[in-house]
Design a protein around this motif. Structure first.
Motif, mmCIF file in Angstrom:
data_model
loop_
_atom_site.group_PDB
_atom_site.id
_atom_site.type_symbol
_atom_site.label_atom_id
_atom_site.label_comp_id
_atom_site.label_asym_id
_atom_site.label_seq_id
_atom_site.Cartn_x
_atom_site.Cartn_y
_atom_site.Cartn_z
ATOM 1 N N HIS A 44 0.842 -1.206 0.000
ATOM 2 C CA HIS A 44 0.000 0.000 0.000
ATOM 3 C C HIS A 44 0.879 1.259 0.000
ATOM 4 O O HIS A 44 0.627 2.206 -0.759
ATOM 5 C CB HIS A 44 -0.903 -0.024 1.239
ATOM 6 C CG HIS A 44 -1.660 1.235 1.481
ATOM 7 N ND1 HIS A 44 -2.833 1.549 0.824
ATOM 8 C CD2 HIS A 44 -1.405 2.298 2.300
ATOM 9 C CE1 HIS A 44 -3.274 2.718 1.247
ATOM 10 N NE2 HIS A 44 -2.426 3.198 2.131
ATOM 11 N N THR A 45 1.910 1.257 0.828
ATOM 12 C CA THR A 45 2.807 2.418 0.909
ATOM 13 C C THR A 45 3.611 2.563 -0.372
ATOM 14 O O THR A 45 3.803 3.674 -0.889
ATOM 15 C CB THR A 45 3.748 2.270 2.120
ATOM 16 O OG1 THR A 45 2.973 2.064 3.306
ATOM 17 C CG2 THR A 45 4.616 3.511 2.292
ATOM 18 N N ARG A 46 4.088 1.444 -0.910
ATOM 19 C CA ARG A 46 4.910 1.479 -2.124
ATOM 20 C C ARG A 46 4.140 2.102 -3.288
ATOM 21 O O ARG A 46 4.697 2.857 -4.080
ATOM 22 C CB ARG A 46 5.370 0.064 -2.467
ATOM 23 C CG ARG A 46 6.287 -0.006 -3.690
ATOM 24 C CD ARG A 46 6.781 -1.410 -3.941
ATOM 25 N NE ARG A 46 7.758 -1.816 -2.948
ATOM 26 C CZ ARG A 46 7.546 -2.714 -1.987
ATOM 27 N NH1 ARG A 46 6.359 -3.301 -1.892
ATOM 28 N NH2 ARG A 46 8.481 -3.036 -1.125
ATOM 29 N N ARG A 48 2.088 4.414 -3.239
ATOM 30 C CA ARG A 48 1.826 5.847 -3.093
ATOM 31 C C ARG A 48 3.093 6.678 -2.925
ATOM 32 O O ARG A 48 3.016 7.897 -2.815
ATOM 33 C CB ARG A 48 0.889 6.066 -1.907
ATOM 34 C CG ARG A 48 -0.393 5.243 -2.068
ATOM 35 C CD ARG A 48 -1.490 5.692 -1.185
ATOM 36 N NE ARG A 48 -2.690 4.882 -1.438
ATOM 37 C CZ ARG A 48 -3.892 5.197 -1.011
ATOM 38 N NH1 ARG A 48 -4.083 6.317 -0.317
ATOM 39 N NH2 ARG A 48 -4.923 4.418 -1.270
ATOM 40 N N LEU A 49 4.232 6.025 -2.881
ATOM 41 C CA LEU A 49 5.475 6.770 -2.663
ATOM 42 C C LEU A 49 5.777 7.745 -3.794
ATOM 43 O O LEU A 49 6.444 8.759 -3.571
ATOM 44 C CB LEU A 49 6.648 5.802 -2.495
ATOM 45 C CG LEU A 49 6.938 5.305 -1.074
ATOM 46 C CD1 LEU A 49 8.196 4.469 -1.080
ATOM 47 C CD2 LEU A 49 7.065 6.452 -0.094
ATOM 48 N N VAL A 83 9.749 1.051 6.806
ATOM 49 C CA VAL A 83 8.480 0.575 7.356
ATOM 50 C C VAL A 83 8.776 -0.679 8.175
ATOM 51 O O VAL A 83 9.197 -1.707 7.634
ATOM 52 C CB VAL A 83 7.459 0.273 6.240
ATOM 53 C CG1 VAL A 83 6.165 -0.271 6.844
ATOM 54 C CG2 VAL A 83 7.176 1.534 5.431
ATOM 55 N N SER A 133 4.635 7.194 13.304
ATOM 56 C CA SER A 133 5.283 7.855 12.166
ATOM 57 C C SER A 133 6.233 8.932 12.685
ATOM 58 O O SER A 133 5.883 9.700 13.589
ATOM 59 C CB SER A 133 4.216 8.492 11.269
ATOM 60 O OG SER A 133 4.803 9.285 10.263
ATOM 61 N N LEU A 152 -1.322 9.489 1.977
ATOM 62 C CA LEU A 152 -1.048 8.078 2.217
ATOM 63 C C LEU A 152 -2.274 7.296 2.664
ATOM 64 O O LEU A 152 -2.299 6.073 2.563
ATOM 65 C CB LEU A 152 0.065 7.929 3.260
ATOM 66 C CG LEU A 152 1.464 8.374 2.836
ATOM 67 C CD1 LEU A 152 2.461 8.166 3.961
ATOM 68 C CD2 LEU A 152 1.921 7.628 1.586
#
Length: 477
Positions: A44-46, A48-49, A83, A133, A152
């Motif tokens: 999910h994070t990848r 949106r980076l 992460v 975070s 994010l």
């Protein structure tokens, strides 16, 4: 974007990170629902980076300090490093969570890598999980951090699936010869650019005078008038304690509607009342006005969703010597009105505008003066957050607790953020100097309660301050 120079203000936060003073900021985000699969969260994070490319970049300092540092792609970027996944032991209480958050915020970020981390935390009681975070203050300020959260995370529990972005390839690092040449050119062209700016000032005298007055107020009288010493201002170590205090945003708005001022005025007043109680509990004098550093965003609408800092360091009176809560609020309101009418914020913007003209060493010195730790007793930062629920992979974010940083000789800091009808005060304390941080948190609850009561509200009467103070006294004995 690779090769962008850090602004004067961003670079000042790198320079202020010395000894045990860590210059990262961040938040605890608590979610309802079963824990996420770490692999799913990584993916999910990848995806949106690419929306925040700075998160794949690190700081490159030119040789011989020729020019300001620059952002460059990290050729060794690895999302798994940034992460991280951990779990609380059963029963996953708030006390256990506070200890974990404190440990995370006690660790300095690695300057050789992109300056951020996220920790996925399983095992919270009541079927919850958390994300811790943190990012270096050179990377974000409060408002850009809020913008980042909105990028994010999602606005609905079932958003459309994000498209797979193009594979990321880091831009090659600039050759050392180019870095040196560009740094030397930046230094050499400074006088010519300054001359052109002076010529523009002749054409726009009113604006030039306003900027000059602002800089004089920003760097002037407070330099020869340091803040009074207090138990908050003592040597600190690298380790931290954290606590947080919740309050309903409507209750705070009722205080400002009934008694006057703004939400920020109420926040500063509540902090002043808490510090007053804590000082008296310690047997320290509370008969003088202290000083708070209140960061104010000067971020324009077209600068939203951009990283970096757009803040003015306003120095506001903290009237701990005023006993009555309503009179204390009036003192804060009057002082904050005077600050708004002053030229401090204009001066901060004018100082930033000089970054392409004045020598980097001179600008660094000016930034250090502006953020000099001698000029204030405590940081009180208030950031408005989103007033609608956010989600991550279908799980609703229940609360956000922000945390600031501890500069040199500052053992306590307050950060405040609103989210979806709530307000959270995040307290960050030095582990050794603030072993009674529970007393500060309970004093803050009592200070908020007396303001709400004075405005005609019905605050909870927990008696937590008295219990925390008694426990602190027993611990001392």
């Amino acid at each position: 974007m690779t090769g962008d120079r850090l602004s004067v203000l961003d670079n000042s936060f790198l320079e202020l990170e010395q000894g045990p003073s860590h210059m990262h900021v961040g938040a605890l985000l608590v979610f309802d629902g079963p824990p996420l699969d770490c692999a799913d969260f990584l993916e999910h994070t990848r995806r949106r980076l690419h929306l925040v490319p700075r998160y794949r970049q690190k700081v490159l300092t030119p040789p011989m300090d020729l020019g300001r540092p620059m952002w460059v792609d990290d050729p060794c970027f690895n999302l798994d490093y940034h992460v991280r996944h951990t779990s609380l032991p059963r029963p996953g209480t708030q006390e256990q969570l506070t200890k974990l958050v404190a440990r995370v915020f006690s660790q300095r970020l690695d300057r050789t890598k992109p300056l951020w981390e996220m920790w996925l935390v399983d095992g919270l009681e009541d079927d919850r999980f958390a994300i811790i975070s943190k990012a270096h203050h050179a990377l974000i300020d409060g408002m850009s951090g809020v913008d980042l959260i909105s990028v994010l995370f999602d606005l609905t529990p079932d958003p459309p699936e994000a498209q797979q972005p193009e594979p990321w390839e880091p831009q090659p690092l600039p050759p050392t010869t180019r870095v040196v040449a560009e740094g030397a050119r930046e230094v050499a062209l400074g006088p010519a650019r300054l001359a052109r700016r002076a010529l523009r000032s002749v054409r726009e005298p009113a604006r030039a005078v306003e900027g000059a007055l602002g800089i004089s107020q920003l760097l002037g009288p407070p330099v020869v008038s340091p803040a009074p010493r207090s138990p908050m201002n003592t040597s600190i170590g690298p380790h931290r304690r954290v606590r947080w205090v919740p309050v309903e945003l409507d209750a705070v708005k009722q205080v400002k509607d009934e008694l006057g001022g703004t939400v920020n005025d109420v926040v500063v007043t509540a902090v002043a009342g808490a510090v007053r109680r804590w000082l008296l509990h310690r047997g320290a004098p509370a008969d003088r006005e202290l000083r708070a550093m209140v960061p104010v965003s000067v971020r324009t609408e077209d600068q939203r969703h951009t990283l970096g800092n757009r803040v003015a360091a306003m120095r506001a009176p903290l009237p701990v010597h005023v006993e009555h809560p309503v009179a204390r609020l009036e003192a804060v309101r009057s002082a904050m009105t005077g600050l708004k009418e002053s030229k401090q914020a204009v001066g901060a913007e004018a100082l930033t505008g000089l970054q392409d003209f004045a020598p980097p060493t001179l600008l660094a010195q000016a930034a250090r003066i502006n953020f000099s730790t001698r000029l204030f007793n405590v940081i009180v930062t208030n950031v408005p957050g989103p007033q609608f629920p956010l989600y991550v992979l279908g799980r609703r974010m229940a609360e956000i607790v922000p945390f600031a940083f501890l500069p040199k000789d500052h053992a306590l800091a307050f950060a405040v953020m609103s989210y979806h009808g709530g307000l959270r005060f995040g307290l960050l304390g030095d582990y050794d100097a603030l072993d009674d941080l529970d007393v500060v948190a309970a004093a803050l609850e009592a200070s908020l309660a007396e303001l709400i009561e004075a405005a005609g509200g019905s605050p909870p009467r927990s008696g937590r301050f008295d219990r925390a103070a008694a426990e602190s006294r027993r611990a001392v004995r």
